[in-house]
Design a protein around this motif. Sequence first.
Motif, PDB file in Angstrom:
ATOM      1  N   CYS A  62      -4.903  -3.349   2.392  1.00 18.79           N
ATOM      2  CA  CYS A  62      -5.512  -3.937   1.203  1.00 18.79           C
ATOM      3  C   CYS A  62      -5.474  -5.453   1.308  1.00 18.79           C
ATOM      4  O   CYS A  62      -4.587  -6.024   1.943  1.00 18.79           O
ATOM      5  N   CYS A  91      -2.682   0.106  -3.957  1.00 17.75           N
ATOM      6  CA  CYS A  91      -2.259  -1.215  -3.494  1.00 17.75           C
ATOM      7  C   CYS A  91      -1.772  -1.985  -4.715  1.00 17.75           C
ATOM      8  O   CYS A  91      -2.564  -2.302  -5.608  1.00 17.75           O
ATOM      9  N   GLU A 119       0.834  -1.199   0.000  1.00 20.79           N
ATOM     10  CA  GLU A 119       0.000   0.000   0.000  1.00 20.79           C
ATOM     11  C   GLU A 119       0.873   1.254   0.000  1.00 20.79           C
ATOM     12  O   GLU A 119       1.996   1.245   0.515  1.00 20.79           O
ATOM     13  N   GLY A 168      -1.723  -6.584   2.687  1.00 18.83           N
ATOM     14  CA  GLY A 168      -0.610  -5.658   2.692  1.00 18.83           C
ATOM     15  C   GLY A 168      -0.217  -5.319   4.116  1.00 18.83           C
ATOM     16  O   GLY A 168      -0.856  -5.750   5.080  1.00 18.83           O
TER      17      GLY A 168
END
Length: 122
Positions: free
Chosen positions: A96, A22, A6, A113
């Motif tokens: 994300c 992302c 991200e 992420g």
Amino acid sequence: QVQLAESGGGLVQAGGSLRLSCAASGSIFSVGAMGWYRQAPGKQRELVALITSSGGSTNYADSVKGRFTISRDNAKNTMYLQMNSLKPEDTGVYYCNALLKSTGASHIQSYWGQGTQVTVSS
């Protein structure tokens, strides 16, 4: 190996805007649905927005409807979250998530992420 990264978080005043990205990278065979989640201090992680693999369908938490827009660029394996009219209650770490199949894998897995901090000052 697959990674989600991200970017785009930061500090913004109430009423301002930010755009999160992302990017999925690594040995990717296919990417399915993707989503943004957030976690405020002392609270559980919550869903912000989802987008299908084609980008043709989206879903939003009631708290962000009309202010946030999720999108994706499948050619770049990248998802975005445009956040407008930000409020202090939007503050948190934004993560994300992607359902994807890595090269050589037998099934789809969920990847996360590391998160990016969004702080909205009043």
